[in-house]
Motif scaffolding. Structure first.
Motif, PDB file in Angstrom:
ATOM      1  N   PRO A   1       3.348   3.853  -1.727  1.00 51.34           N
ATOM      2  CA  PRO A   1       3.718   4.610  -2.824  1.00 51.34           C
ATOM      3  C   PRO A   1       5.368   4.270  -3.272  1.00 51.34           C
TER       4      PRO A   1
ATOM      5  N   TYR B   1      -2.700   1.232  -9.481  1.00 49.28           N
ATOM      6  CA  TYR B   1      -1.608   1.360  -8.669  1.00 49.28           C
ATOM      7  C   TYR B   1      -1.742   2.349  -7.485  1.00 49.28           C
TER       8      TYR B   1
ATOM      9  N   LYS C   1       0.624  -1.052   0.026  1.00 46.88           N
ATOM     10  CA  LYS C   1      -0.073   0.105   0.062  1.00 46.88           C
ATOM     11  C   LYS C   1       0.751   1.215   0.000  1.00 46.88           C
TER      12      LYS C   1
ATOM     13  N   THR D   1      -2.417   2.690  -3.599  1.00 44.51           N
ATOM     14  CA  THR D   1      -1.770   3.269  -2.521  1.00 44.51           C
ATOM     15  C   THR D   1      -2.390   4.465  -1.937  1.00 44.51           C
TER      16      THR D   1
END
Ligand code: 6AU
Length: 270
Positions: free
Chosen positions: A7, A264, A5, A268
């Protein structure tokens, strides 16, 4: 994977392995978690594919044993294009033998994988000897590319009826934990290692069988979309025929890149 999770820039800073760091940085710079799998059978098509899709990908995945005219020029071409477009090269060799044999297949041999492939994958069907053998090669003081090479363990497969499940997949995680200087993650269909999380580890998950248009092929391949792969824990999505066999591969690559990156960002920020 327990850090999935976070970045990529944060994972780049925290990750102990230089290849993983580089990969997270490349992905962030290019806003791409896309791996194109170029299963092309001649050097010219392979290099042309790497040049035209290079701007949209984080990793270029090869199967050089299907390239009929593979040789020095293929290697030089791949290396130059990886610099030009800032991507890593992943040879999908799926090494699977006793330690002594894979050392010779990886370092030297006809494919000379250690010279040009930043990442190579392997299978632990024969136990952890293969991992120790490859770890020995890349961490030896005399190895010519120190801290520039890494491996992925093939922990699951996308083909129907795959035997790489359950305790076999679990064993892949145990084995990867033993060699953090060379094993950076898995080829798998979901995040792994979260059942017994270790806060200091960050395995990268590469998920294959990604295709926006199709459910599978006639030879038991099974597909999912970029979004579902990333939701299940993929850090990097591997697409092959969905891109290079489409009518417009550049447009397809952009579409997969956008879908993978959006998923993504959603994960995140969740
Ligand atoms: O998208 P496709 O079906 O055209 O191609 C998928 C690519 C091929 C396979 O050799 C590879 O991904 N692959 C792998 C890898 C990357 O190791 C594992 C797996 O379980 N399934 C799979 O398709 O190059």
């Amino acid at each position: 994977a327990s850090l999935s999770k976070l970045p990529f820039p944060e994972r780049a800073v925290a990750h102990p392995h230089p290849v993983a760091k580089r990969l997270f940085q490349i992905a962030e710079t290019k806003k791409s978690n896309l791996v194109i799998s170029a299963d092309l059978t001649d050097s010219e098509s392979l290099l042309q594919c790497a040049d035209s899709l290079g701007p949209y990908i984080a990793v270029f995945k090869t199967h050089v044993d299907v390239v009929a005219d593979f040789g020095d020029e293929t290697i030089q071409g791949l290396k130059e294009l990886s610099k030009k477009h800032n991507f890593l090269i992943f040879e999908d060799r799926k090494l699977v033998d006793i330690g002594n044999t894979v050392q010779k297949q990886y370092h030297g041999g006809v494919l000379r994988l250690s010279e040009w492939a930043d990442i190579v994958n392997l299978s632990v069907l024969g136990g952890d000897g293969i991992v120790e053998a490859l770890d020995q090669i890349v961490t030896a003081p005399s190895f010519p590319f120190p801290e520039q090479r890494a491996f992925l363990i093939l922990a699951e497969m996308t083909s129907k009826g795959s035997l790489a499940t359950g305790s076999y997949t679990q064993k892949c995680i145990d084995i990867a934990r033993k060699c953090p200087r060379s094993m950076i993650g898995f080829v798998a269909t979901r995040a792994l290692g979260e059942a017994q999380p270790d806060e200091n580890e960050d395995f990268l998950v590469f998920t294959t069988g990604v295709n926006l248009a199709s459910q599978g092929d006639k030879l038991d391949q099974q597909y999912q979309t970029p979004a579902s792969a990333v939701e299940r824990g993929a850090d990097f999505i591997i697409a092959s025929r969905g891109i290079y066999a489409s009518a417009n591969p550049v447009e397809a690559a952009k579409q997969y890149q956008a879908a993978g990156w959006a998923a993504y960002l959603k994960r995140t920020r969740a």
